[in-house]
Design a protein around this motif. Structure first.
Motif, short mmCIF file in Angstrom:
data_model
loop_
_atom_site.label_atom_id
_atom_site.label_comp_id
_atom_site.label_asym_id
_atom_site.label_seq_id
_atom_site.Cartn_x
_atom_site.Cartn_y
_atom_site.Cartn_z
N CYS A 14 0.88 -1.26 0.07
CA CYS A 14 0.03 0.00 -0.02
C CYS A 14 1.00 1.21 0.18
CB CYS A 14 -1.09 0.03 1.27
SG CYS A 14 -2.29 -1.36 1.20
N TRP A 18 -4.02 7.00 -3.14
CA TRP A 18 -5.11 5.95 -3.71
C TRP A 18 -4.49 5.01 -4.39
CZ3 TRP A 18 -8.61 5.95 -0.32
CH2 TRP A 18 -9.24 6.98 0.67
N GLN A 19 -5.02 3.84 -4.30
CA GLN A 19 -4.73 2.63 -5.24
C GLN A 19 -5.78 1.85 -5.42
OE1 GLN A 19 -0.40 1.20 -5.06
NE2 GLN A 19 -0.95 1.58 -3.08
N LYS A 20 -6.19 1.31 -6.59
CA LYS A 20 -7.34 0.31 -6.47
C LYS A 20 -7.00 -0.90 -5.75
CE LYS A 20 -9.56 2.24 -10.00
NZ LYS A 20 -10.87 2.71 -9.71
N VAL A 21 -7.73 -1.54 -5.19
CA VAL A 21 -7.74 -2.82 -4.22
C VAL A 21 -7.21 -3.68 -5.05
CG1 VAL A 21 -9.00 -4.38 -3.00
CG2 VAL A 21 -9.34 -1.88 -2.66
N GLN A 73 -11.91 4.14 -0.22
CA GLN A 73 -13.01 4.90 -1.17
C GLN A 73 -13.78 3.65 -1.82
OE1 GLN A 73 -11.15 9.06 -2.36
NE2 GLN A 73 -10.76 7.67 -3.49
N ARG A 80 -11.95 -3.93 -8.20
CA ARG A 80 -11.47 -3.25 -9.36
C ARG A 80 -12.12 -1.84 -9.45
NH1 ARG A 80 -14.28 -6.13 -13.98
NH2 ARG A 80 -13.90 -4.24 -15.04
N GLU A 83 -10.77 1.63 -3.72
CA GLU A 83 -9.45 2.24 -3.68
C GLU A 83 -9.20 2.31 -2.51
OE1 GLU A 83 -9.55 6.01 -5.50
OE2 GLU A 83 -9.22 4.94 -7.30
N ARG A 85 -5.75 3.55 0.74
CA ARG A 85 -4.48 4.09 1.01
C ARG A 85 -3.86 3.96 2.39
NH1 ARG A 85 -5.76 10.48 0.56
NH2 ARG A 85 -7.04 10.53 2.42
#
Length: 88
Positions: A14, A18-21, A73, A80, A83, A85
């Motif tokens: 992580c 923000w990153q996609k799960v 989020q 997909r 998100e 973090r």
């Protein structure tokens, strides 16, 4: 690798942004030497046969969210589109 190491492995993939799960899960599986070809991660390219194993990753992420280690989020159960973090 052990299942009890999964939360720390996920956290190590992580970031503060923000990153996609799905991206965090894919990076973690590669680091652990595993593969998941779930349709929940890859859309129509996935086989859908590995959704059960994916559930353990999503459950670990949800636990990290519940324990306030990650911000979220969207819906982390939909990798997909959700998100995450690192919590600041």
């Amino acid at each position: 690798m052990q299942e009890d190491e999964l939360p720390s492995d996920l956290l190590s993939n992580c970031a503060d942004h923000w990153q996609k799960v799905a991206m965090v899960i894919v990076r973690t599986t590669k680091k652990r030497g595993e593969t998941i070809r779930s349709s929940l991660l890859f859309g129509p390219l996935g086989t859908g046969d590995e959704d059960v194993r994916l559930e353990s990753y999503v459950a670990a992420i949800q636990s990290l969210i519940d324990n306030q280690r990650l911000d979220v989020q969207g819906d982390p159960a939909n990798p997909r589109f959700g998100e995450i973090r690192l919590r600041s």
